[in-house]
Every structure is written in structure tokens, then in C-alpha cells.
Design an enzyme around this catalytic site. Structure first.
Site, PDB file in Angstrom:
ATOM      1  N   SER A 141      12.041  10.878   6.481  1.00 17.38           N
ATOM      2  CA  SER A 141      10.861  11.746   6.611  1.00 17.38           C
ATOM      3  C   SER A 141      11.361  13.142   6.928  1.00 17.38           C
ATOM      4  O   SER A 141      12.460  13.316   7.473  1.00 17.38           O
ATOM      5  CB  SER A 141       9.957  11.254   7.752  1.00 17.38           C
TER       6      SER A 141
ATOM      7  N   THR B 294      -1.171   8.793   2.077  1.00 16.59           N
ATOM      8  CA  THR B 294      -0.932   7.420   2.494  1.00 16.59           C
ATOM      9  C   THR B 294      -2.152   6.926   3.264  1.00 16.59           C
ATOM     10  O   THR B 294      -2.992   7.731   3.700  1.00 16.59           O
ATOM     11  CB  THR B 294       0.305   7.327   3.402  1.00 16.59           C
TER      12      THR B 294
ATOM     13  N   TYR C 194       9.573   8.679  16.433  1.00 15.67           N
ATOM     14  CA  TYR C 194       9.530   8.657  14.967  1.00 15.67           C
ATOM     15  C   TYR C 194      10.686   9.461  14.372  1.00 15.67           C
ATOM     16  O   TYR C 194      11.370   9.004  13.450  1.00 15.67           O
ATOM     17  CB  TYR C 194       8.189   9.218  14.504  1.00 15.67           C
TER      18      TYR C 194
ATOM     19  N   SER D   9       0.837  -1.196   0.000  1.00 13.86           N
ATOM     20  CA  SER D   9       0.000   0.000   0.000  1.00 13.86           C
ATOM     21  C   SER D   9       0.875   1.250   0.000  1.00 13.86           C
ATOM     22  O   SER D   9       2.098   1.168   0.137  1.00 13.86           O
ATOM     23  CB  SER D   9      -0.915   0.018   1.235  1.00 13.86           C
TER      24      SER D   9
ATOM     25  N   LEU E 241       3.146   4.472  -0.389  1.00 16.44           N
ATOM     26  CA  LEU E 241       4.327   4.785  -1.185  1.00 16.44           C
ATOM     27  C   LEU E 241       4.942   3.536  -1.791  1.00 16.44           C
ATOM     28  O   LEU E 241       5.439   3.555  -2.927  1.00 16.44           O
ATOM     29  CB  LEU E 241       5.366   5.508  -0.316  1.00 16.44           C
TER      30      LEU E 241
ATOM     31  N   ASP F  49       8.609  -9.779   7.670  1.00 15.52           N
ATOM     32  CA  ASP F  49       8.820  -8.698   8.628  1.00 15.52           C
ATOM     33  C   ASP F  49      10.221  -8.153   8.353  1.00 15.52           C
ATOM     34  O   ASP F  49      11.194  -8.916   8.331  1.00 15.52           O
ATOM     35  CB  ASP F  49       8.727  -9.260  10.050  1.00 15.52           C
TER      36      ASP F  49
ATOM     37  N   LYS G  52      13.722   8.058  11.933  1.00 16.59           N
ATOM     38  CA  LYS G  52      13.928   8.570  10.582  1.00 16.59           C
ATOM     39  C   LYS G  52      15.220   9.381  10.481  1.00 16.59           C
ATOM     40  O   LYS G  52      15.871   9.405   9.425  1.00 16.59           O
ATOM     41  CB  LYS G  52      12.725   9.412  10.158  1.00 16.59           C
TER      42      LYS G  52
ATOM     43  N   ASP H 197       5.796  -7.372   2.482  1.00 17.99           N
ATOM     44  CA  ASP H 197       4.932  -6.732   3.466  1.00 17.99           C
ATOM     45  C   ASP H 197       4.497  -7.799   4.467  1.00 17.99           C
ATOM     46  O   ASP H 197       4.758  -8.999   4.277  1.00 17.99           O
ATOM     47  CB  ASP H 197       3.723  -6.077   2.795  1.00 17.99           C
TER      48      ASP H 197
END
Length: 263
Positions: free
Chosen positions: A156, A204, A169, A15, A17, A59, A173, A36
Site C-alpha cells: 500500500s 474497494t 497498517y 471481492s 482487488l 485463512d 504493508k 477467501d
């Protein structure tokens, strides 16, 4: 590097990107495996994208399942492109109403987003190292350049402009961005390039779950174009990275010039 006949793996490919990237690579003639989680719509996605796309349930933090996905690619073509889009977004203040952020939530974010990305990169690079170099011209006017593979990772804008509640997060990143140059230097003698994309606010599944007013507010913060980015735009950059041999060791912001505010 030309994509036609090339083996490629895309993590998070069921799904968002990842799916957009898998579609572009497959349309360019690559033999694509989308990696995935077992519970993802990966099998359905592979069927929808064409006969040169297959699904590998895995994974990204698990060495054996990632290696199995790489082996699946190489049944049809040598692995030369690896794109990491798999990741999670964890939100939580360092100290909130219920106390400090749970350490396991921080660790899980780092493990999936950073360690998972490195796991895929190291195993893909090892497979690429066994390839014969290719020198086919990929862009008009560009000299033929010997290459064995290209790795594209996903960071990101939060790596640079982390907001309130994004400590985990942003750290994950930021780590992806920080390891880009050393990975590129490590793998240069193997003729493998490494580039990272740092997307801004993108269309997304996670973003689609937000209220319309929240989405509109976020879009207003983007200078130009004042809208969310699309998987197609991300995928177009992936393709250009693969085809442009001078792109290496860099983190590219794909964000419409946004600089995230504290909240």
C-alpha cells in the site's frame, strides 16, 4: 509467462482487488482458485466468474487451508501464479483517548497482512519449484524466458506515506514491500519472480463504506487522474507483471502520483 492454461491462486478473491484480478486471470484462460474466508461470498463469486474459477475457503495465516487451496488449483493445472490481495485495515493512534493502542490489534494486523502474505508466498513458491520451466513468449519482441512461476503481493502507499492512526497498517504493508527483493533473490534460482503492487486510494468495499464527502476529499488529493483507482486497473497491472519477465524484485506504486498527507 502466458496465462492460458496456467494455474493461479488469488487470496482475498471474493471481492475488491482480488475479485478484479481473478476475473482478468480467468478471462485470459487461467485456472483460478479464489481463496477467501469461509463467510465470504467466495462461492458465489466463483460461479459468476466462470467454469475455470473455483473457491477455497481458507485463512491466509493457516498453513493447512492455504495448502489445500494450492492443491485445489493443481488438480486442473500447475500453480504458476499467486496473487495476495487478502488483508485488513486497522486504524488507531499509538496513544488515543483510551490509552495506548491495544497490542492484540497491532499483532492481528501484522499477522494477517504480513505473515499471511509470506505464508501464501512460501507455500506457493514450494509448489512452483516442482513445475517444469515454461519458455513460451508472452510479449511480442521479448525473448523467451524460462520461468516456473510469478508471485504478486499487495502492499500500500501507506507503506511509505503512513497517516496518523496507521502505525499497524503501515508496518504490515511496509513489511510486505521490504521482503519483496529478498524473496525475489531467494527464489531466483527456482525461476520464480516476486513483485509487489502498492495501491493508492482504490474502489474497494472498505472505501465504499465511507461517506461520499470523505471519498470526494480523498479523490481531490490525487494529482492525476483525480479519482480512485479501480480493481480493473490493479488487475491489468497484475497481468502485465505476469507477462513481462523482466519485472522482478520491485514494488510498484499504483496511485495516480498521490503522496498521502498526515491525515
Amino acid at each position: 509467462m502466458q496465462l492460458n492454461g496456467t494455474g493461479a491462486i488469488v487470496t482475498g478473491g471474493a471481492s475488491g482487488l482480488g475479485r478484479g484480478t481473478a476475473a482478468v486471470l480467468a478471462a485470459a484462460g487461467a485456472e483460478v482458485v479464489i481463496l477467501d474466508l469461509p463467510g465470504s461470498p467466495g462461492e458465489q463469486t466463483a460461479r459468476e466468474l466462470g467454469d475455470n474459477v473455483r473457491f477455497a475457503p481458507a485463512d491466509v495465516t493457516d498453513e493447512a487451508s492455504v495448502q489445500a487451496a494450492i492443491d485445489l488449483v493443481q488438480e486442473r493445472a500447475p500453480l504458476r501464479v499467486a496473487v495476495s490481495c487478502a488483508g485488513i485495515a486497522t486504524a488507531g493512534r499509538t496513544v488515543g483517548r483510551e490509552g495506548p493502542l491495544a497490542l492484540d490489534a497491532f499483532e492481528r494486523t501484522i499477522r494477517i497482512n504480513l505473515i499471511g502474505t509470506f505464508n501464501v508466498a512460501r507455500l506457493a513458491a514450494a509448489a512452483m519449484a516442482a513445475n517444469e520451466p515454461v519458455t513460451a513468449q508472452s510479449l511480442p519482441g521479448v525473448p523467451e524466458t524460462a520461468e516456473r512461476g510469478v508471485i504478486v503481493n499487495t502492499a500500500s502507499v501507506a507503506a511509505f506515506d503512513g497517516q496518523i492512526g496507521q502505525a499497524a497498517y503501515s508496518a504490515s504493508k511496509g513489511g510486505v514491500a521490504a521482503m519483496t527483493l529478498p524473496l525475489a533473490r531467494d527464489l531466483s534460482k527456482l525461476l520464480v519472480r516476486v513483485v509487489t503492487i502498492a495501491p493508492g486510494i482504490m474502489q474497494t468495499p472498505m472505501m465504499a463504506g465511507m461517506p461520499p464527502e470523505v471519498q470526494a476529499s480523498l479523490e481531490e488529493q490525487i494529482p492525476h487522474p483525480s479519482r480512485m483507482g479501480t480493481p480493473a486497473e490493479y488487475a491489468a497491472l497484475v497481468r502485465h507483471i505476469v507477462e513481462n519477465p523482466l519485472l522482478n524484485g520491485e514494488t510498484i506504486r499504483l496511485d495516480g502520483a498521490i503522496r498521502m498527507q498526515p491525515k
